[in-house]
Design a protein around this motif. Structure first.
Motif, PDB file in Angstrom:
ATOM      1  N   SER B 285      23.882  23.140 -14.487  1.00 21.30           N
ATOM      2  CA  SER B 285      24.757  23.192 -13.308  1.00 21.30           C
ATOM      3  C   SER B 285      25.180  24.611 -12.976  1.00 21.30           C
ATOM      4  O   SER B 285      25.327  24.950 -11.802  1.00 21.30           O
ATOM      5  CB  SER B 285      25.986  22.320 -13.533  1.00 21.30           C
ATOM      6  N   ILE B 286      25.388  25.433 -13.994  1.00 20.33           N
ATOM      7  CA  ILE B 286      25.779  26.816 -13.707  1.00 20.33           C
ATOM      8  C   ILE B 286      24.621  27.534 -13.005  1.00 20.33           C
ATOM      9  O   ILE B 286      24.823  28.242 -12.013  1.00 20.33           O
ATOM     10  CB  ILE B 286      26.188  27.561 -15.002  1.00 20.33           C
ATOM     11  N   VAL B 287      23.414  27.325 -13.507  1.00 18.39           N
ATOM     12  CA  VAL B 287      22.235  27.944 -12.878  1.00 18.39           C
ATOM     13  C   VAL B 287      22.098  27.456 -11.434  1.00 18.39           C
ATOM     14  O   VAL B 287      21.902  28.244 -10.512  1.00 18.39           O
ATOM     15  CB  VAL B 287      20.971  27.627 -13.706  1.00 18.39           C
ATOM     16  N   ALA B 288      22.232  26.137 -11.260  1.00 18.47           N
ATOM     17  CA  ALA B 288      22.118  25.583  -9.903  1.00 18.47           C
ATOM     18  C   ALA B 288      23.210  26.142  -8.998  1.00 18.47           C
ATOM     19  O   ALA B 288      22.985  26.391  -7.813  1.00 18.47           O
ATOM     20  CB  ALA B 288      22.188  24.059  -9.950  1.00 18.47           C
ATOM     21  N   SER B 289      24.406  26.324  -9.549  1.00 19.30           N
ATOM     22  CA  SER B 289      25.510  26.877  -8.757  1.00 19.30           C
ATOM     23  C   SER B 289      25.199  28.297  -8.315  1.00 19.30           C
ATOM     24  O   SER B 289      25.526  28.694  -7.201  1.00 19.30           O
ATOM     25  CB  SER B 289      26.817  26.875  -9.554  1.00 19.30           C
ATOM     26  N   ALA B 290      24.568  29.073  -9.197  1.00 18.29           N
ATOM     27  CA  ALA B 290      24.201  30.435  -8.819  1.00 18.29           C
ATOM     28  C   ALA B 290      23.083  30.412  -7.776  1.00 18.29           C
ATOM     29  O   ALA B 290      23.103  31.170  -6.813  1.00 18.29           O
ATOM     30  CB  ALA B 290      23.755  31.209 -10.055  1.00 18.29           C
ATOM     31  N   LEU B 291      22.129  29.526  -7.936  1.00 15.71           N
ATOM     32  CA  LEU B 291      21.012  29.413  -6.981  1.00 15.71           C
ATOM     33  C   LEU B 291      21.480  29.009  -5.595  1.00 15.71           C
ATOM     34  O   LEU B 291      20.772  29.213  -4.608  1.00 15.71           O
ATOM     35  CB  LEU B 291      19.981  28.404  -7.489  1.00 15.71           C
ATOM     36  N   MET B 292      22.685  28.446  -5.508  1.00 13.63           N
ATOM     37  CA  MET B 292      23.227  28.064  -4.204  1.00 13.63           C
ATOM     38  C   MET B 292      23.313  29.252  -3.264  1.00 13.63           C
ATOM     39  O   MET B 292      23.404  29.082  -2.048  1.00 13.63           O
ATOM     40  CB  MET B 292      24.617  27.440  -4.367  1.00 13.63           C
ATOM     41  N   ILE B 293      23.278  30.447  -3.827  1.00 13.69           N
ATOM     42  CA  ILE B 293      23.336  31.636  -2.973  1.00 13.69           C
ATOM     43  C   ILE B 293      22.208  31.606  -1.937  1.00 13.69           C
ATOM     44  O   ILE B 293      22.387  32.074  -0.814  1.00 13.69           O
ATOM     45  CB  ILE B 293      23.268  32.909  -3.839  1.00 13.69           C
ATOM     46  N   ILE B 294      21.069  31.015  -2.319  1.00  8.23           N
ATOM     47  CA  ILE B 294      19.928  30.996  -1.397  1.00  8.23           C
ATOM     48  C   ILE B 294      20.232  30.210  -0.125  1.00  8.23           C
ATOM     49  O   ILE B 294      20.182  30.764   0.977  1.00  8.23           O
ATOM     50  CB  ILE B 294      18.666  30.460  -2.108  1.00  8.23           C
ATOM     51  N   PRO B 295      20.571  28.913  -0.216  1.00  6.03           N
ATOM     52  CA  PRO B 295      20.851  28.206   1.038  1.00  6.03           C
ATOM     53  C   PRO B 295      22.082  28.753   1.755  1.00  6.03           C
ATOM     54  O   PRO B 295      22.131  28.762   2.982  1.00  6.03           O
ATOM     55  CB  PRO B 295      21.087  26.757   0.598  1.00  6.03           C
ATOM     56  N   VAL B 296      23.059  29.236   0.993  1.00  4.93           N
ATOM     57  CA  VAL B 296      24.273  29.745   1.633  1.00  4.93           C
ATOM     58  C   VAL B 296      23.971  30.996   2.435  1.00  4.93           C
ATOM     59  O   VAL B 296      24.436  31.152   3.569  1.00  4.93           O
ATOM     60  CB  VAL B 296      25.366  29.995   0.574  1.00  4.93           C
ATOM     61  N   LEU B 297      23.166  31.877   1.865  1.00  3.40           N
ATOM     62  CA  LEU B 297      22.801  33.082   2.611  1.00  3.40           C
ATOM     63  C   LEU B 297      21.925  32.739   3.811  1.00  3.40           C
ATOM     64  O   LEU B 297      22.051  33.359   4.871  1.00  3.40           O
ATOM     65  CB  LEU B 297      22.078  34.084   1.712  1.00  3.40           C
ATOM     66  N   ALA B 298      21.058  31.741   3.650  1.00  2.16           N
ATOM     67  CA  ALA B 298      20.215  31.325   4.774  1.00  2.16           C
ATOM     68  C   ALA B 298      21.096  30.916   5.952  1.00  2.16           C
ATOM     69  O   ALA B 298      20.869  31.322   7.094  1.00  2.16           O
ATOM     70  CB  ALA B 298      19.303  30.171   4.358  1.00  2.16           C
ATOM     71  N   VAL B 299      22.109  30.110   5.665  1.00  3.63           N
ATOM     72  CA  VAL B 299      23.025  29.673   6.723  1.00  3.63           C
ATOM     73  C   VAL B 299      23.796  30.861   7.274  1.00  3.63           C
ATOM     74  O   VAL B 299      23.927  31.031   8.491  1.00  3.63           O
ATOM     75  CB  VAL B 299      24.003  28.606   6.188  1.00  3.63           C
ATOM     76  N   VAL B 333      33.501  30.148   0.777  1.00  3.33           N
ATOM     77  CA  VAL B 333      33.819  29.185  -0.278  1.00  3.33           C
ATOM     78  C   VAL B 333      32.628  28.972  -1.211  1.00  3.33           C
ATOM     79  O   VAL B 333      32.817  28.779  -2.422  1.00  3.33           O
ATOM     80  CB  VAL B 333      34.313  27.835   0.319  1.00  3.33           C
ATOM     81  N   SER B 334      31.423  29.064  -0.654  1.00  2.00           N
ATOM     82  CA  SER B 334      30.255  28.869  -1.513  1.00  2.00           C
ATOM     83  C   SER B 334      30.048  30.059  -2.441  1.00  2.00           C
ATOM     84  O   SER B 334      29.713  29.886  -3.623  1.00  2.00           O
ATOM     85  CB  SER B 334      29.008  28.664  -0.658  1.00  2.00           C
ATOM     86  N   LEU B 335      30.242  31.261  -1.917  1.00  5.64           N
ATOM     87  CA  LEU B 335      30.132  32.432  -2.788  1.00  5.64           C
ATOM     88  C   LEU B 335      31.211  32.382  -3.868  1.00  5.64           C
ATOM     89  O   LEU B 335      30.956  32.661  -5.045  1.00  5.64           O
ATOM     90  CB  LEU B 335      30.237  33.720  -1.966  1.00  5.64           C
ATOM     91  N   GLN B 336      32.428  31.997  -3.436  1.00  5.57           N
ATOM     92  CA  GLN B 336      33.503  31.856  -4.407  1.00  5.57           C
ATOM     93  C   GLN B 336      33.138  30.833  -5.476  1.00  5.57           C
ATOM     94  O   GLN B 336      33.364  31.021  -6.668  1.00  5.57           O
ATOM     95  CB  GLN B 336      34.804  31.429  -3.698  1.00  5.57           C
ATOM     96  N   GLY B 337      32.542  29.735  -5.026  1.00 11.41           N
ATOM     97  CA  GLY B 337      32.156  28.678  -5.952  1.00 11.41           C
ATOM     98  C   GLY B 337      31.095  29.132  -6.940  1.00 11.41           C
ATOM     99  O   GLY B 337      31.198  28.842  -8.139  1.00 11.41           O
ATOM    100  N   SER B 338      30.089  29.831  -6.446  1.00  9.27           N
ATOM    101  CA  SER B 338      29.054  30.339  -7.348  1.00  9.27           C
ATOM    102  C   SER B 338      29.672  31.263  -8.389  1.00  9.27           C
ATOM    103  O   SER B 338      29.334  31.220  -9.572  1.00  9.27           O
ATOM    104  CB  SER B 338      27.988  31.108  -6.564  1.00  9.27           C
ATOM    105  N   PHE B 339      30.578  32.094  -7.918  1.00  6.26           N
ATOM    106  CA  PHE B 339      31.291  33.029  -8.775  1.00  6.26           C
ATOM    107  C   PHE B 339      32.070  32.275  -9.858  1.00  6.26           C
ATOM    108  O   PHE B 339      31.987  32.591 -11.045  1.00  6.26           O
ATOM    109  CB  PHE B 339      32.248  33.797  -7.856  1.00  6.26           C
ATOM    110  N   MET B 340      32.816  31.257  -9.432  1.00  6.42           N
ATOM    111  CA  MET B 340      33.674  30.523 -10.360  1.00  6.42           C
ATOM    112  C   MET B 340      32.896  29.676 -11.347  1.00  6.42           C
ATOM    113  O   MET B 340      33.448  29.196 -12.336  1.00  6.42           O
ATOM    114  CB  MET B 340      34.641  29.610  -9.579  1.00  6.42           C
TER     115      MET B 340
END
Lengths: 82, 490, 211
Positions: B285-299, B333-340
């Motif tokens: 889950s931590i890895v997946a949370s960090a990978l979220m940067i991809i769709p978040v940056l796309a948006v 919020v997504s960047l914050q979430g990946s960070f947290m």
């Protein structure tokens, strides 16, 4: 950090390969062709030719050139009362 | 396809649209009208109820002896009623209404089996009502985000949501427009994902730490696979629509969609970092949370680059103001979430009010603001009249924008101080509470501003529905004014 | 994209993948976890107390997990002699691990506060003992009676502070008794069971592998 379970690794690999296969199939059968036009789907000619008060002169000119004679906007066009 | 209209209307032209486009829009809106109006109206009622629950709960945290003599008013139930009323009442119903309106517009096809969708909305409302009443009575399932009773309230949500989803799929099956726009992807996916995760989350056989894994698998996916996709769908629709330009990179939006699904769905265990679960699950889950940067940056790239050069539009369009606010909040919020999700940060923030603030940046800053913007666009088109007052819209926006800031900043600071105090084993619990308390007071002030904004909004929506103060002298702008024209086409 | 069925298939694939990875597979692994012999199932009264805990929403301020001392200060704070492990929770249905610590962790509260008097007074009025506490009071879980008029067979408690008028005492309702019985049963201080430790990475181990 590697999962200790063989089951996990195998499942990820199998499902991953399946998803990749589905994506490649979709690509090869033309699901992603004509991407540009797909991006225009929410917009019809009216959306494009209506003049927008916030656009600069050059933006307005480009719009008229591309989409033809400008149309006035109706009240509420931008989601408020304007 | 165009319809044959009666001769008196043939050749009629409104000043802004030609027949074909107008026809499509009118028919689409007419088909979704009842579903969308009922969903949106009921969502606003839940917004007010949820705000009341939230205000009282927030005040109780720094006035702990207030209203303690009866069980339904205890903090633990009011806080829960607030969360469920907002998530399943306000946000979900607003999203259902917005979806029902958007889909016919995007596929140029009338909503099929709309009756089923209407029944679905009614069932959903009943389910939430039963759920909230049960929560106040103390009958909770004991899992965060899943408190509504699994045998009385929850089936109604599954059935209701399923009926709306069925209506949407039926419409897609017979659609006029061949290609599916990205908003259609997100919306369809959300209606498929929600029943699956909701049933899994409520499955009664899990116990022990497995029950925790399933709990947070569900709860995070409620955010990522239900609330997020439909909000993104709305943003991807309204930003291009109002600006009159397509999304900057459509390819990027497709990448964003699939990576969102794949990565977001694996995030859930980051709510359990440090907890009694197998390390591999948490790490996944931590890895997946960090990978979220991809769709978040796309948006973020897509929406920023579409807006660039046109930020002046924010002065003219309340819908855009709310929607862009929401889109920016999504990125933050997504960047914050990946960070947290990283253990070193999580060590400080877990169990603190930082998490609560983060949740509100997401659910309020992102989802709620986009829903406000969408409703400001949709209601006039469904009711055939304009909003009564630009000032009410402005008051609403500023009250909630400022209110959210006043909510988030003190609560985050309070949470950080709480985390620092908790991390120091020599501090007493009195010191931990003292560290968080000012933040809790600040949150109540912020919450009061938000509630005030909601009252303004609800009042304006009521005026809109009643229509008795609609502006005179201007025709409802999307109605066709009959004009007989020589040689008009049929 | 023109094919709805392809979209729906992909969407279902995504959720099946995630569910397999984070629900199905772990379930088969964790199902094998056995509790330590020192961990008894909840008695009927404790189980009812657990329900009362849920009904009052205690989980929204209190956690029930001790994190690894290598990672953070839960143990140093006195919340338990060791990190809690999956085997500690086998009788918990549903889990009450919690995600907020507005109040302290409770997984070993039965060890830290074993006094029924303390627990009842604290539930009736947290500020009787701790004026700075922001915990809600639960007076509705108690009956207030005259000190001399306590029903036969019932225990009563005197409450310091202003909430209770002089000469009155509180008598716990059955729910309050159950709740305290549950709280006092929260003890996970026995040694970590090692039965299922090993190559599957669960059972005896939890998140101990923080560097």
């Amino acid at each position: 950090m590697l999962p200790s379970s063989l089951t996990v690794t195998l499942s990820i690999t199998v499902l991953g390969i399946l998803s990749l296969a589905a994506f490649v199939w979709a690509w090869l059968t033309g699901q992603f062709d004509d991407i540009e036009r797909q991006g225009m789907l929410p917009l019809d000619d009216d959306d494009m030719s209506v003049l927008r008060p916030w656009e600069s002169a050059s933006q307005k000119a480009a719009r008229v050139e591309r989409w033809g004679p400008p149309k006035p906007s109706a009240p509420g066009a931008w989601g408020g009362t304007a | 396809m165009s319809v044959t209209l009666p001769p008196s209307v043939v050749g009629a032209v409104s000043p802004i649209t030609d027949m074909e486009n107008l026809d499509v829009r009118l028919r689409a809106d007419a088909s979704s009208r009842r579903v969308a109006l009922v969903a949106i109206a009921s969502s606003v009622v839940w917004l007010l109820l949820g705000s009341a629950f939230g205000m009282v709960a927030s005040l109780k945290l720094h006035l702990p002896d207030w209203l303690v003599s009866s069980a339904p008013l205890t903090f633990g139930r009011l806080r829960t009623a607030h969360l469920n009323a907002m998530a399943y009442g306000w946000a979900s119903l607003a999203m259902i209404g917005v979806s029902a309106w958007m889909i016919p517009r995007l596929v140029h096809t009338e909503l099929r089996v709309a009756k089923a969708a209407e029944v679905g909305v009614a069932l959903w409302n009943v389910g939430v009502a039963i759920g909230i009443a049960s929560i106040l009575a103390g009958k909770m399932d004991g899992l965060e985000w899943l408190e509504m009773p699994r045998y009385t309230a929850d089936p109604l949500l599954v059935l209701g949501g399923g009926l709306v989803g069925f209506s949407i799929l039926a419409t897609l099956a017979v659609r006029e427009v061949e290609h599916l726009y990205v908003s259609v992807w997100y919306t369809t996916a959300a209606f498929v994902w929600f029943p699956v995760i909701f049933v899994v989350g409520n499955w009664p056989t899990f116990g022990g730490v497995e029950s925790a894994a399933v709990n947070w698998f569900y709860a995070h996916n409620a955010l990522g696979l239900w609330l997020t996709p439909i909000s993104l769908a709305a943003a991807y629709y309204f930003i291009p629509k109002i600006l009159g330009r397509p999304i900057y990179s459509y390819q990027l939006s497709l990448l964003g969609f699939w990576t969102l699904g794949l990565f977001y769905s694996l995030n859930g265990m980051h709510h359990l970092i440090g907890g009694p679960l197998p390390t591999w699950m948490i790490t996944t889950s931590i890895v997946a949370s960090a990978l979220m940067i991809i769709p978040v940056l796309a948006v973020a790239v897509n929406q920023h680059m579409t807006m660039v050069g046109r930020f002046a539009a924010l002065r003219y369009s309340p819908t855009l103001r709310f929607v862009v606010f929401g889109a920016v909040a999504y990125t933050l919020v997504s960047l914050q979430g990946s960070f947290m999700a990283f253990r070193e940060i999580n060590r400080l923030t877990h169990f603190t009010h930082v998490t609560v603030a983060h949740a509100h940046l997401g659910l309020y800053g992102f989802v709620t603001m986009i829903m406000f913007g969408s409703i400001y666009y949709i209601l006039p088109r469904l009711l055939g009249r304009e909003w009564v007052s630009e000032r009410l819209i402005s008051w609403h926006f500023w009250l909630v924008a400022v209110g959210l800031l006043v909510y988030l900043v003190p609560l985050t600071v309070g949470g950080i101080l709480q985390g620092v105090a908790m991390g120091d084993p020599s501090s007493t619990w009195e010191q931990v509470v003292a560290a968080m308390k000012p933040g809790l007071v600040g949150r109540s002030v912020g919450g009061a501003l938000l509630t005030a904004g909601h009252l303004v909004f609800a009042w304006h929506v009521r005026l809109m529905f009643r229509g008795d103060r609609a502006r005179q002298g201007l025709p409802p702008y999307h109605e066709v004014v009959p004009v007989v024209v020589e040689g008009a086409r049929a | 994209m023109t094919r709805v069925w392809l979209l729906v298939l992909g969407v279902i694939g995504v959720i099946v993948f995630a569910t397999s990875l984070l629900v199905v597979i772990p379930d088969t692994m964790i199902a094998a976890v056995r509790p330590a012999p020192q961990l008894q199932p909840y008695t009927a009264q404790q189980a009812r107390g657990r329900e009362v805990y849920i009904e009052q929403g205690c989980v929204y301020c209190h956690s029930q997990q001790v994190r690894d001392p290598v990672y953070t200060s839960d143990k140093a704070r006195g919340w338990g002699p060791r990190a809690t492990v999956p085997a500690d929770y086998v009788h918990d249905r549903p889990h009450l691990l919690g995600t907020m610590r507005t109040g302290p962790d409770l997984i070993n509260i039965g060890v830290r506060q074993p006094s029924e008097l303390w627990q009842h007074v604290h539930l009736y009025d947290p500020r009787a003992y701790m004026p700075w506490s922001i915990m809600p009071a639960f007076p509705y879980l108690y009956e207030v009676v005259d000190a001399g008029a306590v029903p036969a067979g019932k225990t009563s408690y005197a409450v310091p502070g202003d909430r209770l008028p002089t000469g009155k005492v509180i008598v716990p309702t059955a729910d309050a008794e159950a709740l305290v019985a549950y709280l006092l049963s929260l003890k996970r201080t026995y040694p970590v069971p090692t039965g299922d430790a090993g190559d599957r990475g669960v059972g005896g181990r939890s998140e101990h592998t923080m560097p």
